[in-house]
Design a protein around this motif. Structure first.
Motif, PDB file in Angstrom:
ATOM      1  N   LYS A   1       0.882  -1.123  -0.011  1.00 51.44           N
ATOM      2  CA  LYS A   1      -0.123  -0.362   0.077  1.00 51.44           C
ATOM      3  C   LYS A   1       0.874   1.749  -0.198  1.00 51.44           C
ATOM      4  N   ASP A   2       0.524   2.154  -1.411  1.00 47.08           N
ATOM      5  CA  ASP A   2       1.544   3.291  -1.345  1.00 47.08           C
ATOM      6  C   ASP A   2       0.911   4.058  -0.545  1.00 47.08           C
ATOM      7  N   GLY A   3       1.608   5.053   0.165  1.00 45.30           N
ATOM      8  CA  GLY A   3       0.886   5.875   1.338  1.00 45.30           C
ATOM      9  C   GLY A   3       0.202   7.606   0.374  1.00 45.30           C
ATOM     10  N   SER A   4       0.460   7.427  -0.987  1.00 40.28           N
ATOM     11  CA  SER A   4      -0.548   8.512  -1.745  1.00 40.28           C
ATOM     12  C   SER A   4      -1.886   7.570  -2.510  1.00 40.28           C
ATOM     13  N   ALA A   5      -1.932   6.371  -2.445  1.00 45.75           N
ATOM     14  CA  ALA A   5      -2.862   5.631  -2.919  1.00 45.75           C
ATOM     15  C   ALA A   5      -4.517   5.792  -2.218  1.00 45.75           C
ATOM     16  N   ASP A   6      -5.354   5.351  -3.967  1.00 43.38           N
ATOM     17  CA  ASP A   6      -6.301   6.044  -3.523  1.00 43.38           C
ATOM     18  C   ASP A   6      -6.763   4.341  -2.624  1.00 43.38           C
ATOM     19  N   LEU A   7      -7.244   4.183  -1.562  1.00 46.50           N
ATOM     20  CA  LEU A   7      -7.780   3.004  -0.941  1.00 46.50           C
ATOM     21  C   LEU A   7      -9.234   2.138  -1.407  1.00 46.50           C
ATOM     22  N   SER A   8      -9.948   2.842  -1.103  1.00 50.52           N
ATOM     23  CA  SER A   8     -11.449   2.931  -1.754  1.00 50.52           C
ATOM     24  C   SER A   8     -12.076   1.427  -1.820  1.00 50.52           C
ATOM     25  N   PHE A   9     -11.698   0.983  -2.591  1.00 51.07           N
ATOM     26  CA  PHE A   9     -11.387  -0.089  -3.189  1.00 51.07           C
ATOM     27  C   PHE A   9     -11.851  -1.020  -2.421  1.00 51.07           C
ATOM     28  N   GLN A  10     -10.794  -1.249  -0.949  1.00 46.42           N
ATOM     29  CA  GLN A  10     -11.106  -2.151  -0.218  1.00 46.42           C
ATOM     30  C   GLN A  10     -11.992  -2.003   0.619  1.00 46.42           C
ATOM     31  N   ASP A  11     -13.016  -1.157  -0.213  1.00 49.02           N
ATOM     32  CA  ASP A  11     -14.314  -0.694   1.196  1.00 49.02           C
ATOM     33  C   ASP A  11     -16.161  -1.577  -0.430  1.00 49.02           C
ATOM     34  N   THR A  12     -15.658  -2.117  -1.049  1.00 52.80           N
ATOM     35  CA  THR A  12     -16.733  -2.522  -2.119  1.00 52.80           C
ATOM     36  C   THR A  12     -16.924  -3.613  -1.762  1.00 52.80           C
ATOM     37  N   GLU A  13     -17.655  -4.361  -1.890  1.00 46.83           N
ATOM     38  CA  GLU A  13     -18.234  -5.274  -2.162  1.00 46.83           C
ATOM     39  C   GLU A  13     -17.609  -6.559  -2.938  1.00 46.83           C
ATOM     40  N   THR A  14     -17.264  -5.672  -3.756  1.00 48.29           N
ATOM     41  CA  THR A  14     -16.111  -6.526  -4.618  1.00 48.29           C
ATOM     42  C   THR A  14     -14.849  -7.353  -4.230  1.00 48.29           C
ATOM     43  N   TYR A  15     -14.156  -6.443  -3.407  1.00 43.40           N
ATOM     44  CA  TYR A  15     -13.051  -6.694  -2.820  1.00 43.40           C
ATOM     45  C   TYR A  15     -13.073  -8.061  -1.970  1.00 43.40           C
ATOM     46  N   ARG A  16     -14.147  -7.295  -1.128  1.00 44.94           N
ATOM     47  CA  ARG A  16     -14.769  -7.586   0.473  1.00 44.94           C
ATOM     48  C   ARG A  16     -14.719  -9.137  -0.413  1.00 44.94           C
ATOM     49  N   ASN A  17     -15.265  -9.527  -1.025  1.00 40.63           N
ATOM     50  CA  ASN A  17     -15.705 -11.035  -1.031  1.00 40.63           C
ATOM     51  C   ASN A  17     -15.239 -11.184  -2.267  1.00 40.63           C
ATOM     52  N   ILE A  18     -13.921 -11.168  -1.813  1.00 36.80           N
ATOM     53  CA  ILE A  18     -13.073 -12.375  -2.149  1.00 36.80           C
ATOM     54  C   ILE A  18     -12.221 -12.999  -1.565  1.00 36.80           C
ATOM     55  N   PRO A  19     -12.127 -14.801  -1.634  1.00 36.01           N
ATOM     56  CA  PRO A  19     -11.808 -15.637  -0.427  1.00 36.01           C
ATOM     57  C   PRO A  19     -11.022 -14.873  -0.017  1.00 36.01           C
TER      58      PRO A  19
END
Length: 309
Positions: free
Chosen positions: A254-272
């Motif tokens: 995780k880079d400090g300048s990165a957009d980490l909003s993807f981690q709050d999505t259902e797509t990401y959360r549903n990855i096994p």
């Protein structure tokens, strides 16, 4: 400006010895003294031809990604690039080392280096050569361990470099066997990174621990990663297709300048791997490269996350 290193003229040494109280003729040991005298310079066979460099450099400037290689061999640094200065793993060792670039000729001159190391794409090489012996090394011309051997040759520490590599590979192989025994021979691992607003997955030779995970530990790579990232080294992807590239385990830089909003999505959360708590997150600044200092940290991180050691 004259370089700090120069040729030294060896003086002949006359030794007087006594035998049974009787004087003997002076011994001609000039040749022996010359042989025992440590060399002041060596010839390094660089990509651009032979270069005379200090045998024991004491003020090295690195204008590229080789700072960790020099640090690992215990050679003093006086100037490094901004990426090395921003690396949290290097900060203590580089506290009193200046930040330089291939544009800061005057600053480098003030540092009075006795050796400058750059890449083939480094600017102003001819100007730097007027300051001190300057050697360029192509970053992708050799594999990551051969690169360390080359820098070992340049710094007159090839033996030390090879010894570290032998030990590193033995430890990585052992750890890989233990990890595979725990997670299964068929388990796969994805190494990916969030950088600014993009996501990337990596093959087996692009830093971020990929050399250790895939080359040394022999952990499995997902087929989609093989298809898209193995040849080029990396592949940019969208969140929507990330599940297709996700392995049973994931290492996320995780880079400090990165957009980490993807981690709050259902797509990401549903990855096994996410649902099973098998995502290992790390600061990308400490994981970018594949120099020995970084590799040691990557080895420690990967082993501890998979084995709990």
């Amino acid at each position: 400006m004259k370089p700090r290193w120069m040729y030294l003229t060896l003086a002949c040494v006359l030794l007087l010895s006594a035998c049974g109280g009787q004087a003997t003729a002076p011994a001609d040991t000039g040749g022996v003294a010359a042989e025992n005298k440590p060399a002041e310079t060596i010839i390094y066979q660089s990509e651009d031809g032979p270069v005379e460099v200090p045998a024991h450099p004491q003020r090295v400037v690195v204008l590229s990604n080789f700072t960790g290689h020099v640090m690992a061999l215990g050679v003093p640094l006086v100037g490094v690039d901004k990426w090395a200065k921003s690396n949290p793993r290097f900060s203590e060792a580089l506290q009193n080392v200046a930040e330089v670039s291939d544009e800061s000729l005057e600053k480098v001159m003030e540092l009075e280096p006795d050796l400058i190391i750059g890449e083939s794409k480094t600017k102003n090489i001819e100007q730097f050569r007027r300051i001190a012996p300057t050697v360029t090394i192509s970053y992708g011309k050799t594999d990551y361990l051969s690169r360390f051997i080359e820098i070992g040759k340049l710094l007159n520490k090839e033996k030390e470099a090879r010894a570290w590599i032998d030990d590193f590979q033995k430890r990585a192989k052992q750890a890989g066997e233990e990890i595979r025994a725990k997670i299964g021979e068929d388990a796969t691992v994805t190494v990916f990174e969030s950088y600014e607003k993009a996501l990337y997955v990596f093959g087996d030779n692009w830093g971020r621990g990929t050399e250790i995970v895939y080359q040394e530990m022999k952990l499995g790579m997902p087929e989609k990663v093989k298809e898209h990232a193995l040849k080029e080294g990396y592949h940019m992807l969208s969140l929507e297709v990330l599940p297709e590239f996700a392995g049973d385990y994931m290492i996320l830089s995780k880079d400090g300048s990165a957009d980490l909003s993807f981690q709050d999505t259902e797509t990401y959360r549903n990855i096994p791997a996410v649902k099973n708590n098998r995502v290992f997150e790390v600061d990308a600044r400490t994981f970018f490269y594949n120099d020995p200092v970084t590799l040691e940290y990557q080895m420690e991180f990967i082993t501890s996350r998979f084995l709990g050691k």
